[in-house]
Design an enzyme around this catalytic site. Structure first.
Site, short mmCIF file in Angstrom:
data_model
loop_
_atom_site.label_atom_id
_atom_site.label_comp_id
_atom_site.label_asym_id
_atom_site.label_seq_id
_atom_site.Cartn_x
_atom_site.Cartn_y
_atom_site.Cartn_z
N ASN A 6 -5.13 -3.73 -5.03
CA ASN A 6 -4.66 -4.05 -5.08
C ASN A 6 -3.36 -5.05 -5.58
OD1 ASN A 6 -2.96 -2.80 -3.07
ND2 ASN A 6 -2.03 -1.28 -4.04
N GLU A 20 -0.38 0.67 6.98
CA GLU A 20 0.49 0.84 5.46
C GLU A 20 -0.23 1.71 5.02
OE1 GLU A 20 1.72 1.07 1.89
OE2 GLU A 20 1.73 -0.86 1.80
N CYS A 45 0.53 1.72 -3.82
CA CYS A 45 1.12 3.16 -2.48
C CYS A 45 2.26 3.59 -3.30
CB CYS A 45 0.70 2.72 -1.65
SG CYS A 45 -1.09 2.16 -1.05
N GLU A 96 6.99 -4.04 6.56
CA GLU A 96 6.63 -5.41 6.36
C GLU A 96 8.02 -5.81 5.75
OE1 GLU A 96 2.87 -4.22 4.17
OE2 GLU A 96 1.83 -4.88 6.23
C1 SIN Z 1 1.39 -1.04 -2.04
O1 SIN Z 1 1.20 -0.63 -3.11
O2 SIN Z 1 1.18 -1.22 -0.75
C2 SIN Z 1 1.99 -2.13 -2.80
C3 SIN Z 1 3.14 -2.59 -3.04
C4 SIN Z 1 4.65 -3.17 -3.39
O3 SIN Z 1 4.68 -3.54 -2.56
O4 SIN Z 1 5.57 -2.94 -4.16
#
Ligand code: SIN
Length: 483
Positions: free
Chosen positions: A155, A254, A288, A462
């Site tokens: 993604n 994550e 996510c 992270e």
């Molecule tokens: C993710 O979907 O894991 C990362 C989203 C983000 O870095 O904002």
């Protein structure tokens, strides 16, 4: 796809600064058109072991050069990424689907981790400890943990890679990266630029593969690998965690999310609509941290929904290379089927689709921006990540109801709420069981800030100071016999 710098389109594994071909290949396609962009070498056990060995040898020197020397190479890599923004964005949109403007944003976001950790590595300080004994002196030093395996999702084909490997490389670790089989091209382009920037051989190695389980198992069980960092589903995270236990690897996971986005009755409606659209429809709902459940307070419901529906209706769907497109395709057929399954389940249980709800005419992998109301906790979309452009709307009465509804999930990655009452902001923020909270804001991710969840959304951070700590070990030194 017309790249200005054609060297960015690579198709083989990157091992020991060489492009290594495999006996078989797999196609990488454009989700907007279904066209095959290129066939990529399908790495297996042999290439993975070769990459691990190269990383282990390189660790001996990369970990020992000064942070200042590593920083200079990292900085050069950052600059090369920024100089190649247009090409990287084109590659990203072509293999992943997100609109070009969003892809350019991801290139800058991804590069920002490299820039930030290029600076941060010069400040990896140990400490001296006040001694309890006059004959002893005590201190700590921080050292890179060793060879790191990074397993990244489709993604964010650039940013999820740099968010892991920038702190790892800056700390003095070496890396074996397995990008998603859906989006290996950005990863290989980053490798090309890393070599150009001057990374010595073996420091960064990339194996693209369809043998995900087999390669994942090697990465999580091989004794040379000291740390595994994974972004992906909770289901896969559990398997990797179990496999990593055989050699007690340090882990950062994550994993999935189920973000609530609460609209309280004292919210500024305009701010709430803008923030909710940003968190819900970014990357066609495939992050996510996307709002998975929109909780609206009963006495503001009519006003919010009117403005929100109007704003969602304006989101243009189409090929990410076309102008003004806000929502691109979903990544594959399984993603479309999941969205359909969740909507079917919700409507069977009494939900109402008030906008969209169907595949979009732009193509097989496109889905209409959708709003579904009258949602309840019995519906699967309140428990599972939707990962599509669907707003599921719930209604609540009191602040306590909203907090309880929000926390009623095994996940704990991101949560959002909109309120102008400072007392409520502190009260609610403290009670939400999530690793990341957005208050009056839908975009919360930055290199400077710690990203990571609690509960079954995983552990480890992270970005930020904490992101570097995840790749370091603290060594305590006690010097005895002092006068
Ligand atoms: C993710 O979907 O894991 C990362 C989203 C983000 O870095 O904002």
């Amino acid at each position: 796809m017309q790249l200005s710098n054609t060297n960015l389109l690579q198709q083989h594994s990157f091992i020991n600064n060489e492009w290594v071909a495999s006996s078989s290949r797999f196609p990488v396609d454009n989700p907007a058109t279904g066209e095959i962009i290129i066939e990529v070498s399908d790495a297996g056990e042999a290439e993975t072991l070769q990459a691990i060995n190269a990383a282990a040898i390189a660790f001996k020197t990369w970990s020992r050069i000064t942070a200042k020397e590593r920083s200079a190479i990292m900085r050069k890599w950052f600059e090369l990424m920024m100089a190649n923004t247009d090409d990287l964005a084109l590659l990203l949109t072509s293999e992943q689907g997100k609109p070009l403007a969003e892809a350019k944003g991801e290139v800058a976001y991804g590069a920002s981790f490299i820039e930030w950790y290029a600076e941060e590595c010069k400040r990896v300080y140990g400490e001296t400890i006040p001694t309890p004994s006059s004959t002893k002196r005590m201190m700590t030093i921080k050292q890179p943990i060793g060879v790191v395996a990074a397993i990244t999702p489709w993604n964010f084909p650039i940013a999820m890679i740099t968010r892991k490997i920038a702190p790892a490389l800056a700390a003095g670790c070496t890396v074996v990266l397995k990008p998603s089989k859906d989006t290996p091209l950005c990863a290989l382009a980053l490798a090309y630029l890393a070599k150009e920037a001057g990374f010595p051989k073996g420091v960064l190695n990339i194996v693209a593969t369809t043998a995900t389980g087999e390669v994942g198992k090697i990465l999580t069980t091989h004794p040379f690998i000291k740390k595994v960092s994974f972004t992906g589903s909770t289901e896969v995270g559990k398997v990797l965690m179990e496999q990593s236990s055989s050699t007690i690897k340090k882990l950062s996971l994550e994993l999935g999310g189920n973000a609530p986005c609460i609209i309280f009755d004292d919210a500024d409606i305009e701010v709430a609509v803008k923030g909710t659209i940003a968190t819900k429809y970014r990357n066609a709902g495939q992050t996510c941290v996307c709002a998975n459940r929109i909780l609206v307070q009963q006495n503001i419901y009519g006003r919010f929904m009117e403005a929100y529906t109007k704003a969602v209706a304006e989101l243009k769907v189409g090929n990410g290379l076309e102008e003004h497109v806000f929502i691109g395709p979903l990544i594959n057929e399984a993603a479309i089927n999941k969205v359909k399954r969740l909507l079917f389940d919700a409507t069977e249980k009494g939900a109402t689709v008030t906008m969209g709800g169907q595949q979009h005419e732009a193509g097989e992998l496109f889905f209409e921006p959708t709003i579904v109301t009258n949602c309840t906790t019995e519906m699967l979309l309140s428990q599972e990540e939707i990962f599509g452009p669907v707003s599921s709307v719930f209604v609540f009465d009191t602040e306590q109801d909203a907090v309880e509804l929000s926390n009623n999930t095994v996940y704990g990655l991101a949560a959002y709420f909109f309120s102008q009452d400072i007392n409520r902001i502190y009260r609610v923020m403290e009670q939400l069981e999530y690793g990341i909270i957005g208050v009056n804001e839908g975009i919360i991710s930055h290199a400077e800030a710690p990203f990571g969840g609690v509960k079954q959304s995983g552990f480890g951070k992270e970005g930020s100071f904490y992101g570097m700590e995840d790749y370091l070990v603290v060594k305590y030194v006690c010097v005895g016999g002092m006068g």
